[in-house]
Design a protein around this motif. Sequence first.
Motif, PDB file in Angstrom:
ATOM      1  N   SER A 175       0.827  -1.207   0.000  1.00 15.04           N
ATOM      2  CA  SER A 175       0.000   0.000   0.000  1.00 15.04           C
ATOM      3  C   SER A 175       0.863   1.259   0.000  1.00 15.04           C
ATOM      4  O   SER A 175       0.526   2.249  -0.673  1.00 15.04           O
ATOM      5  CB  SER A 175      -0.947  -0.008   1.199  1.00 15.04           C
ATOM      6  N   LEU A 176       1.979   1.248   0.740  1.00 13.15           N
ATOM      7  CA  LEU A 176       2.882   2.394   0.729  1.00 13.15           C
ATOM      8  C   LEU A 176       3.533   2.556  -0.639  1.00 13.15           C
ATOM      9  O   LEU A 176       3.656   3.676  -1.157  1.00 13.15           O
ATOM     10  CB  LEU A 176       3.951   2.226   1.811  1.00 13.15           C
ATOM     11  N   LEU A 177       3.968   1.438  -1.217  1.00 15.58           N
ATOM     12  CA  LEU A 177       4.537   1.487  -2.559  1.00 15.58           C
ATOM     13  C   LEU A 177       3.510   1.984  -3.567  1.00 15.58           C
ATOM     14  O   LEU A 177       3.814   2.821  -4.439  1.00 15.58           O
ATOM     15  CB  LEU A 177       5.032   0.095  -2.952  1.00 15.58           C
ATOM     16  N   GLY A 178       2.286   1.485  -3.469  1.00  9.13           N
ATOM     17  CA  GLY A 178       1.235   1.913  -4.386  1.00  9.13           C
ATOM     18  C   GLY A 178       0.918   3.390  -4.273  1.00  9.13           C
ATOM     19  O   GLY A 178       0.590   4.038  -5.266  1.00  9.13           O
ATOM     20  N   SER A 179       1.023   3.952  -3.058  1.00 12.29           N
ATOM     21  CA  SER A 179       0.801   5.385  -2.884  1.00 12.29           C
ATOM     22  C   SER A 179       1.834   6.199  -3.650  1.00 12.29           C
ATOM     23  O   SER A 179       1.505   7.207  -4.295  1.00 12.29           O
ATOM     24  CB  SER A 179       0.839   5.740  -1.394  1.00 12.29           C
ATOM     25  N   ILE A 180       3.095   5.756  -3.600  1.00 15.07           N
ATOM     26  CA  ILE A 180       4.152   6.467  -4.330  1.00 15.07           C
ATOM     27  C   ILE A 180       3.925   6.358  -5.830  1.00 15.07           C
ATOM     28  O   ILE A 180       4.003   7.354  -6.568  1.00 15.07           O
ATOM     29  CB  ILE A 180       5.532   5.908  -3.939  1.00 15.07           C
ATOM     30  N   LEU A 181       3.650   5.145  -6.307  1.00 13.86           N
ATOM     31  CA  LEU A 181       3.416   4.946  -7.739  1.00 13.86           C
ATOM     32  C   LEU A 181       2.205   5.733  -8.232  1.00 13.86           C
ATOM     33  O   LEU A 181       2.221   6.318  -9.317  1.00 13.86           O
ATOM     34  CB  LEU A 181       3.230   3.460  -8.037  1.00 13.86           C
ATOM     35  N   SER A 182       1.158   5.766  -7.425  1.00 21.52           N
ATOM     36  CA  SER A 182      -0.056   6.475  -7.812  1.00 21.52           C
ATOM     37  C   SER A 182       0.198   7.977  -7.918  1.00 21.52           C
ATOM     38  O   SER A 182      -0.253   8.631  -8.874  1.00 21.52           O
ATOM     39  CB  SER A 182      -1.168   6.194  -6.799  1.00 21.52           C
ATOM     40  N   ASN A 183       0.919   8.544  -6.964  1.00 14.60           N
ATOM     41  CA  ASN A 183       1.204   9.983  -7.000  1.00 14.60           C
ATOM     42  C   ASN A 183       2.114  10.346  -8.163  1.00 14.60           C
ATOM     43  O   ASN A 183       1.905  11.359  -8.839  1.00 14.60           O
ATOM     44  CB  ASN A 183       1.842  10.429  -5.678  1.00 14.60           C
ATOM     45  N   LEU A 184       3.147   9.527  -8.397  1.00 17.95           N
ATOM     46  CA  LEU A 184       4.120   9.863  -9.435  1.00 17.95           C
ATOM     47  C   LEU A 184       3.575   9.667 -10.843  1.00 17.95           C
ATOM     48  O   LEU A 184       3.914  10.440 -11.756  1.00 17.95           O
ATOM     49  CB  LEU A 184       5.382   9.010  -9.257  1.00 17.95           C
ATOM     50  N   LEU A 397      12.605  -3.261   4.888  1.00 17.63           N
ATOM     51  CA  LEU A 397      12.621  -2.562   3.606  1.00 17.63           C
ATOM     52  C   LEU A 397      12.780  -3.512   2.425  1.00 17.63           C
ATOM     53  O   LEU A 397      13.037  -3.067   1.307  1.00 17.63           O
ATOM     54  CB  LEU A 397      13.757  -1.529   3.584  1.00 17.63           C
ATOM     55  N   ASN A 398      12.635  -4.808   2.667  1.00 15.92           N
ATOM     56  CA  ASN A 398      12.678  -5.779   1.580  1.00 15.92           C
ATOM     57  C   ASN A 398      11.310  -5.811   0.890  1.00 15.92           C
ATOM     58  O   ASN A 398      10.398  -6.533   1.300  1.00 15.92           O
ATOM     59  CB  ASN A 398      13.049  -7.161   2.122  1.00 15.92           C
ATOM     60  N   PHE A 399      11.174  -4.999  -0.155  1.00 11.48           N
ATOM     61  CA  PHE A 399       9.896  -4.884  -0.847  1.00 11.48           C
ATOM     62  C   PHE A 399       9.766  -5.892  -1.988  1.00 11.48           C
ATOM     63  O   PHE A 399       8.921  -5.728  -2.868  1.00 11.48           O
ATOM     64  CB  PHE A 399       9.729  -3.454  -1.389  1.00 11.48           C
ATOM     65  N   ALA A 405      11.862  -3.032  -8.334  1.00  9.10           N
ATOM     66  CA  ALA A 405      12.162  -2.691  -9.731  1.00  9.10           C
ATOM     67  C   ALA A 405      11.115  -1.737 -10.297  1.00  9.10           C
ATOM     68  O   ALA A 405      11.448  -0.793 -11.039  1.00  9.10           O
ATOM     69  CB  ALA A 405      12.239  -3.964 -10.570  1.00  9.10           C
ATOM     70  N   SER A 406       9.848  -1.950  -9.953  1.00 10.50           N
ATOM     71  CA  SER A 406       8.788  -1.049 -10.424  1.00 10.50           C
ATOM     72  C   SER A 406       8.991   0.356  -9.888  1.00 10.50           C
ATOM     73  O   SER A 406       8.830   1.351 -10.624  1.00 10.50           O
ATOM     74  CB  SER A 406       7.413  -1.580  -9.988  1.00 10.50           C
ATOM     75  N   LEU A 407       9.365   0.476  -8.609  1.00  9.60           N
ATOM     76  CA  LEU A 407       9.595   1.797  -8.028  1.00  9.60           C
ATOM     77  C   LEU A 407      10.806   2.468  -8.670  1.00  9.60           C
ATOM     78  O   LEU A 407      10.769   3.675  -8.973  1.00  9.60           O
ATOM     79  CB  LEU A 407       9.797   1.659  -6.520  1.00  9.60           C
ATOM     80  N   LEU A 408      11.889   1.720  -8.885  1.00  2.78           N
ATOM     81  CA  LEU A 408      13.094   2.289  -9.478  1.00  2.78           C
ATOM     82  C   LEU A 408      12.815   2.826 -10.876  1.00  2.78           C
ATOM     83  O   LEU A 408      13.200   3.964 -11.209  1.00  2.78           O
ATOM     84  CB  LEU A 408      14.198   1.231  -9.520  1.00  2.78           C
ATOM     85  N   MET A 409      12.160   2.057 -11.703  1.00  4.88           N
ATOM     86  CA  MET A 409      11.868   2.504 -13.060  1.00  4.88           C
ATOM     87  C   MET A 409      10.915   3.698 -13.062  1.00  4.88           C
ATOM     88  O   MET A 409      11.055   4.622 -13.885  1.00  4.88           O
ATOM     89  CB  MET A 409      11.266   1.355 -13.868  1.00  4.88           C
ATOM     90  N   THR A 410       9.952   3.719 -12.136  1.00  9.70           N
ATOM     91  CA  THR A 410       9.029   4.853 -12.051  1.00  9.70           C
ATOM     92  C   THR A 410       9.761   6.135 -11.692  1.00  9.70           C
ATOM     93  O   THR A 410       9.546   7.193 -12.301  1.00  9.70           O
ATOM     94  CB  THR A 410       7.936   4.557 -11.016  1.00  9.70           C
ATOM     95  N   VAL A 411      10.632   6.067 -10.690  1.00  6.07           N
ATOM     96  CA  VAL A 411      11.384   7.257 -10.269  1.00  6.07           C
ATOM     97  C   VAL A 411      12.276   7.755 -11.401  1.00  6.07           C
ATOM     98  O   VAL A 411      12.392   8.968 -11.637  1.00  6.07           O
ATOM     99  CB  VAL A 411      12.208   6.945  -9.001  1.00  6.07           C
ATOM    100  N   ALA A 440      -1.599  -3.258 -14.620  1.00  3.10           N
ATOM    101  CA  ALA A 440      -1.784  -4.573 -15.246  1.00  3.10           C
ATOM    102  C   ALA A 440      -0.735  -5.567 -14.763  1.00  3.10           C
ATOM    103  O   ALA A 440      -1.028  -6.759 -14.592  1.00  3.10           O
ATOM    104  CB  ALA A 440      -1.730  -4.430 -16.766  1.00  3.10           C
ATOM    105  N   SER A 441       0.484  -5.080 -14.523  1.00  7.31           N
ATOM    106  CA  SER A 441       1.551  -5.965 -14.045  1.00  7.31           C
ATOM    107  C   SER A 441       1.227  -6.528 -12.670  1.00  7.31           C
ATOM    108  O   SER A 441       1.440  -7.723 -12.404  1.00  7.31           O
ATOM    109  CB  SER A 441       2.876  -5.205 -14.011  1.00  7.31           C
ATOM    110  N   PHE A 442       0.700  -5.695 -11.788  1.00  9.98           N
ATOM    111  CA  PHE A 442       0.369  -6.177 -10.451  1.00  9.98           C
ATOM    112  C   PHE A 442      -0.885  -7.050 -10.463  1.00  9.98           C
ATOM    113  O   PHE A 442      -1.092  -7.844  -9.537  1.00  9.98           O
ATOM    114  CB  PHE A 442       0.188  -5.000  -9.493  1.00  9.98           C
ATOM    115  N   TYR A 443      -1.718  -6.923 -11.494  1.00  7.69           N
ATOM    116  CA  TYR A 443      -2.896  -7.785 -11.575  1.00  7.69           C
ATOM    117  C   TYR A 443      -2.504  -9.233 -11.884  1.00  7.69           C
ATOM    118  O   TYR A 443      -3.188 -10.168 -11.457  1.00  7.69           O
ATOM    119  CB  TYR A 443      -3.858  -7.264 -12.639  1.00  7.69           C
TER     120      TYR A 443
END
Length: 458
Positions: A175-184, A397-399, A405-411, A440-443
């Motif tokens: 959920s924390l990761l999704g919040s970052i991805l959603s905002n960015l 912090l082991n996500f 990888a999804s967070l790194l590429m998004t940033v 779609a990837s997380f689905y």
Amino acid sequence: MASTAAAGSDSRRLLPGHQNSHQMDRINGNSLKSTTAVSPFSLGADEFEEDTLIASQAPSQRIGGFERNAGSVSWGIFHSLKIVLLKSKLNVLIPCGFLAIIVNYLTGNHGWVFPLTLLGIIPLAERLGFSTEQLAFFTGPTVGGLLNATFGNATELIISIHALRSGKLRVVQQSLLGSILSNLLLVLGCAFFSGGITCGKTEQNFNKSGAVVSSGLLLMAVLGLLPPTVLHYTHSEVHSGKSGLALSRFSSCIMLVAYACYIYFELSSSRRRGEFSEVRVANLGDANNDENPEMSKWEAIAWLAILTVWISVLSDYLVDAIDGASQAWNIPVAFISVILLPIVGNAAEHASAVMFAMKDKLDLSLGVAIGSSTQMSMFGIPFCVVIGWMMGQPMDLNFHLFETASLLMTVLVVAFLLQDGTSNCLKGLMLFLCYLIVAASFYVHSDQDPDGNNPSQN
């Protein structure tokens, strides 16, 4: 003539030493200028006197409004209730929260409790953002931005703490990761796209230096997540299962210190720039657009407390219903945690960012979207690690490799798009399409550890 002389004698009595009217006007002008902390170098002489005259009257009008509230307590309460409960069309969803509680006690069908709770939280999150904006009228721009980012993320943090207390660590992480991805991707993409379509400009400009600093903080957050993940997946821990956790807690403390330094730097910089005094000029300019506070400072604080408590109550039912909803709908918990929960929690940020972009205030849109992502990555995630440490929960912090990888590429994508200090509808469309790919990837993502075992939540 007698009346003129009497009037002249009355005017001379107004000041000691029988000063003339020119002297009296000069003294009144100086007193008016002293009431506002605006630098005369930023405005012309005539414009400065006119603006300071209006600015000195504006607070008195607002204060007068609050005095009427104080004199008539019932009017103030009903006025505040009308603004908070009746102004937004989303408030028609508020009864869904009560209905979710009733359904939970009568049937226990989590397939219905979960969507009803989500719908019930959406208007509360939007009203929480509105109350924060009202409180920001009484602070400087920097403090107002921090308040918007903090209470904008309050919904996600409350849900995460409830999930942490229930031992659902993967739900917290996702959920924390999704919040970052959603905002960015989603929020910022919609802001860029709507601003490029409605403003009639080929490109919109924003403060590039602030965006670069935020991108650096986001990359630092990714750096904090990478080592525990790599240690776990390469099986290179000195003490298996313990070294990664200890490293996560140490890195979380470092990230909290870094975020505190960032906040101190922003506040000290705003004081040097005089933003706390310039907020009066900003409010003066917004007065023509009917952007004045609609409630007093203490009313806004009271509503923040009430809405936070109610969101906390619904979040408890929401977290308990995640597993049942996943089984009833036959969708992964990862998709619910990364996509559905953050969309609800970011409802206020989404609306605010789009609205500011459509008014060609792109710096405010970036402050909402990037500021929320920065705060969630540098404060929300390490804060949950520390809170889990206090609760005895092994939150780290082991996500997992896929999420990291999804967070790194998004940033990286967002950092490259922000580096030139401009935006357009094409950039917004690109960010939105990237979010669809991530969703779609997380689905289709199976949440497994390196040994191929599914966590208990799935």
